[in-house]
Scaffold this motif. Structure first.
Motif, PDB file in Angstrom:
ATOM      1  N   TYR A  69     -27.067   6.235 -33.399  1.00  0.00           N
ATOM      2  CA  TYR A  69     -26.485   6.418 -34.893  1.00  0.00           C
ATOM      3  C   TYR A  69     -27.006   7.068 -35.734  1.00  0.00           C
ATOM      4  O   TYR A  69     -26.564   7.841 -36.817  1.00  0.00           O
ATOM      5  N   THR A  70     -28.428   7.082 -35.692  1.00  0.00           N
ATOM      6  CA  THR A  70     -29.200   7.992 -36.563  1.00  0.00           C
ATOM      7  C   THR A  70     -28.870   9.511 -36.435  1.00  0.00           C
ATOM      8  O   THR A  70     -28.777  10.079 -37.393  1.00  0.00           O
ATOM      9  N   GLY A  71     -28.792   9.764 -35.269  1.00  0.00           N
ATOM     10  CA  GLY A  71     -28.440  11.175 -34.870  1.00  0.00           C
ATOM     11  C   GLY A  71     -27.080  11.523 -35.151  1.00  0.00           C
ATOM     12  O   GLY A  71     -26.810  12.794 -35.711  1.00  0.00           O
ATOM     13  N   ALA A  72     -26.227  10.483 -34.796  1.00  0.00           N
ATOM     14  CA  ALA A  72     -24.657  10.709 -35.528  1.00  0.00           C
ATOM     15  C   ALA A  72     -24.497  10.798 -36.982  1.00  0.00           C
ATOM     16  O   ALA A  72     -23.869  11.773 -37.518  1.00  0.00           O
ATOM     17  N   SER A  73     -25.241  10.016 -37.445  1.00  0.00           N
ATOM     18  CA  SER A  73     -25.335  10.217 -39.049  1.00  0.00           C
ATOM     19  C   SER A  73     -25.812  11.324 -39.464  1.00  0.00           C
ATOM     20  O   SER A  73     -25.372  12.046 -40.548  1.00  0.00           O
ATOM     21  N   ALA A  74     -26.991  11.897 -39.166  1.00  0.00           N
ATOM     22  CA  ALA A  74     -27.299  13.177 -39.257  1.00  0.00           C
ATOM     23  C   ALA A  74     -26.360  14.390 -38.935  1.00  0.00           C
ATOM     24  O   ALA A  74     -26.267  15.325 -40.087  1.00  0.00           O
ATOM     25  N   LEU A  75     -25.717  14.257 -37.753  1.00  0.00           N
ATOM     26  CA  LEU A  75     -24.653  15.343 -37.640  1.00  0.00           C
ATOM     27  C   LEU A  75     -23.323  15.177 -38.451  1.00  0.00           C
ATOM     28  O   LEU A  75     -22.939  16.222 -39.147  1.00  0.00           O
ATOM     29  N   VAL A  76     -23.112  14.135 -38.973  1.00  0.00           N
ATOM     30  CA  VAL A  76     -22.004  14.011 -40.082  1.00  0.00           C
ATOM     31  C   VAL A  76     -22.421  14.521 -41.435  1.00  0.00           C
ATOM     32  O   VAL A  76     -21.767  15.256 -42.190  1.00  0.00           O
ATOM     33  N   VAL A  77     -23.796  14.002 -41.984  1.00  0.00           N
ATOM     34  CA  VAL A  77     -24.273  14.872 -43.040  1.00  0.00           C
ATOM     35  C   VAL A  77     -24.221  16.176 -43.168  1.00  0.00           C
ATOM     36  O   VAL A  77     -23.915  16.837 -44.011  1.00  0.00           O
ATOM     37  N   ARG A 111     -10.501  16.720 -44.143  1.00  0.00           N
ATOM     38  CA  ARG A 111     -10.498  17.341 -42.879  1.00  0.00           C
ATOM     39  C   ARG A 111     -11.653  17.099 -42.181  1.00  0.00           C
ATOM     40  O   ARG A 111     -11.632  17.196 -40.833  1.00  0.00           O
ATOM     41  N   LEU A 112     -12.986  16.693 -42.556  1.00  0.00           N
ATOM     42  CA  LEU A 112     -14.034  16.133 -41.796  1.00  0.00           C
ATOM     43  C   LEU A 112     -13.796  14.877 -41.025  1.00  0.00           C
ATOM     44  O   LEU A 112     -14.028  14.859 -40.047  1.00  0.00           O
ATOM     45  N   PHE A 113     -12.953  14.063 -41.853  1.00  0.00           N
ATOM     46  CA  PHE A 113     -12.795  12.867 -41.206  1.00  0.00           C
ATOM     47  C   PHE A 113     -11.852  13.212 -40.079  1.00  0.00           C
ATOM     48  O   PHE A 113     -11.688  12.307 -39.079  1.00  0.00           O
ATOM     49  N   GLY A 114     -10.733  14.120 -40.164  1.00  0.00           N
ATOM     50  CA  GLY A 114      -9.861  14.221 -39.015  1.00  0.00           C
ATOM     51  C   GLY A 114     -10.621  14.988 -37.816  1.00  0.00           C
ATOM     52  O   GLY A 114     -10.368  14.611 -36.923  1.00  0.00           O
ATOM     53  N   LEU A 115     -11.481  16.007 -38.214  1.00  0.00           N
ATOM     54  CA  LEU A 115     -12.441  16.600 -37.233  1.00  0.00           C
ATOM     55  C   LEU A 115     -13.129  15.331 -36.463  1.00  0.00           C
ATOM     56  O   LEU A 115     -13.085  15.411 -35.161  1.00  0.00           O
ATOM     57  N   VAL A 116     -13.757  14.228 -37.101  1.00  0.00           N
ATOM     58  CA  VAL A 116     -14.710  13.367 -36.251  1.00  0.00           C
ATOM     59  C   VAL A 116     -13.518  12.514 -35.567  1.00  0.00           C
ATOM     60  O   VAL A 116     -13.870  12.145 -34.318  1.00  0.00           O
ATOM     61  N   ALA A 117     -12.330  12.154 -36.137  1.00  0.00           N
ATOM     62  CA  ALA A 117     -11.213  11.453 -35.275  1.00  0.00           C
ATOM     63  C   ALA A 117     -10.904  12.317 -34.107  1.00  0.00           C
ATOM     64  O   ALA A 117     -10.894  11.582 -32.873  1.00  0.00           O
ATOM     65  N   VAL A 119     -12.920  14.618 -32.329  1.00  0.00           N
ATOM     66  CA  VAL A 119     -13.662  14.741 -31.513  1.00  0.00           C
ATOM     67  C   VAL A 119     -14.165  13.489 -30.673  1.00  0.00           C
ATOM     68  O   VAL A 119     -14.200  13.224 -29.572  1.00  0.00           O
ATOM     69  N   ALA A 120     -13.753  12.116 -31.292  1.00  0.00           N
ATOM     70  CA  ALA A 120     -14.220  10.887 -30.799  1.00  0.00           C
ATOM     71  C   ALA A 120     -12.976  10.702 -29.998  1.00  0.00           C
ATOM     72  O   ALA A 120     -13.273  10.059 -28.855  1.00  0.00           O
ATOM     73  N   PHE A 121     -11.707  11.264 -30.166  1.00  0.00           N
ATOM     74  CA  PHE A 121     -10.717  10.943 -29.067  1.00  0.00           C
ATOM     75  C   PHE A 121     -10.682  11.670 -27.893  1.00  0.00           C
ATOM     76  O   PHE A 121     -10.577  11.190 -26.828  1.00  0.00           O
ATOM     77  N   LEU A 122     -11.462  13.203 -27.966  1.00  0.00           N
ATOM     78  CA  LEU A 122     -11.064  14.048 -26.753  1.00  0.00           C
ATOM     79  C   LEU A 122     -12.542  13.669 -26.173  1.00  0.00           C
ATOM     80  O   LEU A 122     -12.489  13.771 -24.932  1.00  0.00           O
ATOM     81  N   PHE A 123     -13.704  13.176 -26.659  1.00  0.00           N
ATOM     82  CA  PHE A 123     -14.787  13.127 -25.884  1.00  0.00           C
ATOM     83  C   PHE A 123     -14.964  11.630 -25.623  1.00  0.00           C
ATOM     84  O   PHE A 123     -16.230  11.101 -25.344  1.00  0.00           O
ATOM     85  N   LYS A 124     -14.145  10.671 -26.001  1.00  0.00           N
ATOM     86  CA  LYS A 124     -14.097   9.351 -25.769  1.00  0.00           C
ATOM     87  C   LYS A 124     -15.366   8.716 -26.577  1.00  0.00           C
ATOM     88  O   LYS A 124     -16.211   7.842 -25.875  1.00  0.00           O
ATOM     89  N   VAL A 125     -15.695   9.126 -27.759  1.00  0.00           N
ATOM     90  CA  VAL A 125     -16.846   8.684 -28.505  1.00  0.00           C
ATOM     91  C   VAL A 125     -16.449   7.424 -29.051  1.00  0.00           C
ATOM     92  O   VAL A 125     -15.438   7.197 -29.901  1.00  0.00           O
ATOM     93  N   ASP A 126     -17.197   6.274 -28.997  1.00  0.00           N
ATOM     94  CA  ASP A 126     -16.675   4.960 -29.428  1.00  0.00           C
ATOM     95  C   ASP A 126     -17.310   4.760 -30.639  1.00  0.00           C
ATOM     96  O   ASP A 126     -18.670   3.984 -30.563  1.00  0.00           O
ATOM     97  N   PHE A 127     -16.954   5.062 -31.597  1.00  0.00           N
ATOM     98  CA  PHE A 127     -17.761   4.819 -33.230  1.00  0.00           C
ATOM     99  C   PHE A 127     -17.406   3.515 -33.617  1.00  0.00           C
ATOM    100  O   PHE A 127     -16.319   3.126 -33.329  1.00  0.00           O
ATOM    101  N   ALA A 128     -18.281   2.908 -34.275  1.00  0.00           N
ATOM    102  CA  ALA A 128     -18.127   1.713 -34.892  1.00  0.00           C
ATOM    103  C   ALA A 128     -16.896   1.948 -36.231  1.00  0.00           C
ATOM    104  O   ALA A 128     -17.283   2.805 -37.032  1.00  0.00           O
ATOM    105  N   ARG A 129     -15.765   1.333 -36.208  1.00  0.00           N
ATOM    106  CA  ARG A 129     -14.771   1.580 -37.029  1.00  0.00           C
ATOM    107  C   ARG A 129     -15.125   1.362 -38.465  1.00  0.00           C
ATOM    108  O   ARG A 129     -14.645   2.013 -39.372  1.00  0.00           O
ATOM    109  N   GLY A 130     -15.661   0.113 -38.591  1.00  0.00           N
ATOM    110  CA  GLY A 130     -16.307  -0.215 -39.867  1.00  0.00           C
ATOM    111  C   GLY A 130     -17.333   0.920 -40.517  1.00  0.00           C
ATOM    112  O   GLY A 130     -17.183   1.245 -41.755  1.00  0.00           O
ATOM    113  N   TYR A 131     -18.077   1.489 -39.873  1.00  0.00           N
ATOM    114  CA  TYR A 131     -18.979   2.525 -40.200  1.00  0.00           C
ATOM    115  C   TYR A 131     -18.247   3.643 -40.881  1.00  0.00           C
ATOM    116  O   TYR A 131     -18.649   4.326 -41.580  1.00  0.00           O
ATOM    117  N   ILE A 132     -17.277   4.096 -40.071  1.00  0.00           N
ATOM    118  CA  ILE A 132     -16.307   5.162 -40.420  1.00  0.00           C
ATOM    119  C   ILE A 132     -15.558   4.941 -41.780  1.00  0.00           C
ATOM    120  O   ILE A 132     -15.426   5.743 -42.573  1.00  0.00           O
TER     121      ILE A 132
END
Length: 495
Positions: A69-77, A111-117, A119-132
């Motif tokens: 999640y540290t890496g994911a957070s860095a990518l989101v930033v 737009r970023l929120f939509g892009l993350v959604a 990517v998560a759907f296409l690559f089956k990335v299971d983000f914690a919903r509360g985090y997002i």
């Protein structure tokens, strides 16, 4: 009188410092945006998962790939910072005034929120919903707060002639004087007038009621720009300038450092209604006519219902306290009902907490003959009105007497934001064009209330109300509500 502060610009009159302040300001925004996003994203991660490391779950063909999640957070930033830059949220053209900067921040974030959604759907990335669901809304709010704080600082600088484009006006003396006056009214826009070039003028001097120097030769425009340190030429009127001459002025400006702005004869037109369409080399300006029906009206009504209901529930303890205070400190009814003129000239009964003595209306004619109106030729206002009760003076100071109008909004006779609801005797004195203010519902607050209220002249009151009628939008309403909170706290013009 408009003062000419030739020494109020950072770095003197050179063009280099003009570019430099924009770079410094942009760099400051980049740093604070980055700090805000790091604080929000990583703060949300720590709040949600704690200090223990956790991995994003990825299934499908990438099931053997683990991402912390540290890496994911860095990518989101990083992605958020990139989109803020791509969408031009730090462009000097949107800084300091208007809502465009805030809209771009919200748009890029969505737009970023939509892009993350996606990517998560296409690559089956299971983000914690509360985090997002916590990180994105909180990130937008803190970004907007950070930009608002920057804007307050920039407004102070620009009020002193700093961090602004240094403008040389070109046109007739009447048009340049008018535009200089209007630009001086909004220093936060960042246009600081340092001179005026009046082609064919009889003599050099100063614009009327200003200390802005006049230059009479358009052929020596470059010399005028150097002597005043101007970096922007604004064509205030083109009656004395041919299309070829304007083209030559454009070609004479240094690319990237000097700019040309053409001010059309249109006034009081909101930005969203204006669209530029180049046709055969002609920049045609399309101005949409205002719309008062359809989806926008439905959205405004829905917003009024939801917001007024929430405000009534939240403010119910305060409403109860005011009811008790009015009952215990003065005789007579708690509420004051008065017939006002609403949308399309219809009449309705407007509610207020009673802040005057019972026979206030009977004393009005006597006050009219004894006192001239303090600040407005049609709206009768007195700073020390003897009809106001002691508790009423407190209510008026903080606009608390107007809270019952939330029920007018809920019932549909008023809106949260709109022109001031007038009395019939005021309407009888209106010029014909002022009746356009009845095309929309009157509001509890509006541009009049957040721009000086009773301190404004009647002409300024009409101008602001008609501007709202012509250009209203939900985004604009939210901005006015925010300014209303500031105006109530500041209590300017409230009596």
């Amino acid at each position: 009188m408009i003062e000419h502060k030739a020494d109020g610009v950072v770095g003197g009159t050179g063009l280099g410092p003009v570019i430099e302040w924009r770079r410094r300001y942009t760099n400051g925004l980049i740093i604070t945006d980055l700090l805000v996003l790091i604080w929000v994203i990583f703060g949300t991660q720590i709040a949600w998962f704690g200090l223990a490391s956790s991995d994003v779950q990825i299934s499908g063909r990438f099931k053997d790939f683990a991402l912390s999640y540290t890496g994911a957070s860095a990518l989101v930033v990083g992605a958020w910072m990139l989109l803020l830059g791509i969408f031009g949220t730090r462009s000097y053209r949107v800084l300091g005034t208007g809502t465009q900067e805030y809209r771009l921040i919200a748009d890029s974030s969505i737009r970023l929120f939509g892009l993350v959604a996606i990517v998560a759907f296409l690559f089956k990335v299971d983000f914690a919903r509360g985090y997002i669901l916590i990180a994105f809304p909180l990130g937008v709010l803190v970004l907007l707060l950070s930009r608002w704080m920057w804007r307050q600082w920039l407004g102070v600088k620009r009020a002193h002639g700093e961090y602004s484009s240094r403008v040389l006006l070109v046109g007739s003396e009447v048009s340049t004087a008018y535009l200089a006056k209007e630009l001086a009214r909004s220093p936060s826009a960042g246009y600081f007038v340092v001179g005026a070039c009046v082609p064919g003028g009889s003599v050099a001097g100063y614009l009327q009621d200003t200390s802005i120097p006049i230059f009479v030769s358009i052929d020596r425009l470059d010399e005028a720009m150097v002597s005043t340190g101007a970096d922007t030429v604004v064509i205030a009127s083109s009656e004395s300038l041919s299309a070829e001459r304007i083209r030559q002025i454009s070609w004479s400006l240094e690319p990237g450092r000097q700019h040309l702005v053409v001010a059309p004869s249109l006034t009081d037109i909101g930005g969203p209604r204006i669209h530029t369409r180049p046709v055969a080399g002609l920049p045609l300006i399309h101005v949409e006519t205002p719309r008062y029906t359809g989806a926008k009206q439905f959205t405004k009504r829905a917003f009024d219902i939801v917001a007024s209901t929430l405000l009534i529930l939240v403010l119910s303890p305060l409403l109860a306290l005011i009811i008790v205070s009015v009952r215990l400190t003065s005789s007579g009814p708690i509420f004051f009902r008065q017939e006002r003129i609403g949308i399309n000239g219809s009449r309705f009964s407007m509610l207020k907490f009673r802040s005057m003595v019972i026979n206030a209306e009977e004393l009005l004619d006597q006050l009219h003959t004894q006192h001239r109106d303090e600040g407005n030729s049609i709206l009768f206002k007195m700073k020390n009105d003897p009809r106001v009760t002691p508790i009423g003076r407190v209510l008026r100071r903080f606009s608390l007497d107007e809270l019952p109008q939330l029920f007018n909004v809920l019932m549909g006779s008023m809106s949260l934001v709109g022109p001031r609801p007038p009395l019939e005797r005021e309407v009888d004195q209106y010029d014909s064009h002022v009746h356009r203010r009845f095309l929309v519902k009157p509001g509890i607050t509006g541009l009049w209330q957040v721009s000086g209220r009773s301190n404004l002249s009647w002409e300024d009151t009409v101008r602001l109300d008609l501007y709202y009628v012509e250009n209203w939008s939900i985004t604009g309403d939210i901005h006015i509500l925010w300014r209303t909170a500031k105006a109530v706290i500041g209590r300017d013009g409230a009596y």
